[in-house]
Design an enzyme around this catalytic site. Structure first.
Site, PDB file in Angstrom:
ATOM      1  N   LYS A  64       1.521  -3.337   4.063  1.00 18.52           N
ATOM      2  CA  LYS A  64       0.339  -2.557   3.679  1.00 18.52           C
ATOM      3  C   LYS A  64      -0.876  -3.443   3.940  1.00 18.52           C
ATOM      4  O   LYS A  64      -1.028  -4.482   3.285  1.00 18.52           O
ATOM      5  CB  LYS A  64       0.410  -2.179   2.198  1.00 18.52           C
TER       6      LYS A  64
ATOM      7  N   GLU B 180       0.810  12.076  -1.917  1.00 21.07           N
ATOM      8  CA  GLU B 180       1.271  11.753  -0.565  1.00 21.07           C
ATOM      9  C   GLU B 180       1.873  12.955   0.148  1.00 21.07           C
ATOM     10  O   GLU B 180       2.549  12.814   1.166  1.00 21.07           O
ATOM     11  CB  GLU B 180       2.265  10.592  -0.625  1.00 21.07           C
TER      12      GLU B 180
END
EC number: 4.2.1.11
Length: 430
Positions: free
Chosen positions: A340, A205
């Site tokens: 999400k 990430e």
């Protein structure tokens, strides 16, 4: 006319080099909408099913050709001729076609790709931005970024048990300023780590994953970087954590085991007290998944202990699922939900989870996954829903930066009507 003329799908690669699904929805007026779905590394047990082929001779078993075929041979024939702008009906049709509670037959990755692509096609056809199409005329709130600049846990090979250490530039006056502060801290942190002789390679990430000696050292190097970058920790910039506690919870023992650091074991109550002491010691304003996904008792104790003064976010706990969120609401657990899109698998259900949370005073944080693509859907989603917070990685890696850049464009488009809430976006359980 937003009538669906054709739907096509393909297998593409995500940011980790793993296959994922991309779908094209073509409308009768010639407009195209395209969307690619992300995938997670630490996934909640209760998430919708990401369909993988399991054929070891094709991408080591991680192929998504079945999901692609499900779009072209099952979903497309049913949806062609329908109105792409009727998002609820499209999504409900795909859910019914699948017929399982967790989208296990067609795959959430197949259903979501089409759901997102249809929304984008409709926005393109109407010649309006995606955030405006999804959120209506009043969508104007730009999110406060949670920037994941240091990694441990499942995202790194080091002695840090907790997965993500994030900075939140809560004192900034607008999104572009918050992003700049975060980027400056990220680059300053690189210098701090280099000086201490640590590796400065970045993880999935975009955050650093150095071989730090302990969990506390991770926080301390970030505080040092905030100060060196010229900002005040706790005033300009706060810290948010995602320990991803399910990853170090031993179900048989019913204990949290710090496997990567000092090997200590903690009961749920001891874990809650541990977090409580951290929130007193450091400028932490948000903790996500501080407890395991099915440790409801631990979550309850934790919420009673600190839920009135910091944001407690359920990710693996709620998995963007209204049924699990409803249970959390009824039991007074957490005060925020991580959103999400691929945990639930349709745009409509994503909105339902956000709305349910909002009704009971839970904030929403729109989030990426560790396996991302260049798709910027979640940037528009953050503005469309007025969530006020976004979690989309560090200030590196194009798959993360793509979302930030899209938000910069949206900020520019909104001009004077754009709002940035900063600290106000965060729920302190009040």
């Amino acid at each position: 006319m937003t009538e669906i003329a054709a739907i096509h799908a393909r297998e593409i690669l995500d940011s980790r080099g793993n296959p994922t699904v991309e779908a094209d929805v073509l409308l009768a007026d010639g407009t195209l909408g395209r969307a690619a779905v992300p995938s997670g590394a630490s996934t909640g047990e209760h998430e919708a099913v990401e369909l993988r082929d399991g054929d070891k001779s094709h991408y080591l078993g991680k192929g998504v050709l079945k999901a692609v075929d499900n779009i072209e041979s099952v979903i497309a024939p049913e949806l062609e001729g329908m109105d792409a702008a009727n998002q609820r009906l499209l999504d409900a049709t795909m859910i019914a076609l699948d017929g399982t509670p967790n989208k296990g037959r067609l795959g959430a990755n197949a259903i979501l790709a089409v759901s997102m692509a249809a929304a984008r096609a409709s926005a393109n056809s109407l010649k309006i931005p995606l955030y405006r199409y999804l959120g209506g005329a009043n969508a104007s709130i730009l999110p406060t970024p949670m920037m994941n600049i240091l990694n441990g846990g499942a995202h790194a090979d080091n002695n840090v048990d907790f997965q993500e250490f994030m900075v939140m530039p809560v004192g900034a006056e607008r999104f572009s300023e918050a992003l700049r502060w975060g980027a400056e801290i990220f680059h300053t942190l690189k210098g701090v780590l280099k000086k201490k002789g640590y590796n400065t390679a970045v993880g999935d990430e975009g955050g650093f994953a150095p071989s730090l000696s302990s969990n506390t050292e991770a926080i301390e190097v970030i505080l040092e970087a905030i100060e060196l970058a010229g900002y005040k920790a706790g005033e300009d910039v706060a810290i948010a954590l995602d320990p991803a506690a399910s990853e170090f919870y031993d179900k048989e023992k019913g204990k949290y085991i710090f496997k990567k650091s000092d090997k200590s074991e903690k009961t749920s109550e001891e874990m809650a007290q541990y977090w409580e002491s951290w929130t007193r010691q450091y400028p932490i304003i948000s903790i996500e998944d501080g407890f395991a996904e099915d440790d409801w008792q631990g979550w309850r104790y934790f919420t009673e202990l600190v839920g009135s003064r910091i944001q407690l976010v359920g990710d693996d706990l709620f998995v963007t699922n209204t049924e699990r969120l409803q249970r959390g609401i009824e039991e007074g657990i957490a005060n925020s939900i991580l959103i999400k899109v691929n945990q639930i698998g349709t745009v409509s259900e994503t909105f339902e989870a956000i709305e349910l949370g909002r009704r009971y005073g839970y904030t929403s944080i729109i989030s990426h996954r560790s396996g991302e693509t260049e798709d910027t859907f979640i940037a528009d989603l953050a503005v469309a829903t007025g969530a006020g917070q976004i979690k989309t990685g560090s200030a590196s890696r194009t798959d993360r930066i793509a979302k930030y850049n899209q938000l910069l464009r949206i900020e520019e488009q909104l001009g004077q009507t754009g709002e940035f809430l900063g600290l106000e976006a965060v729920n302190f359980g009040e």
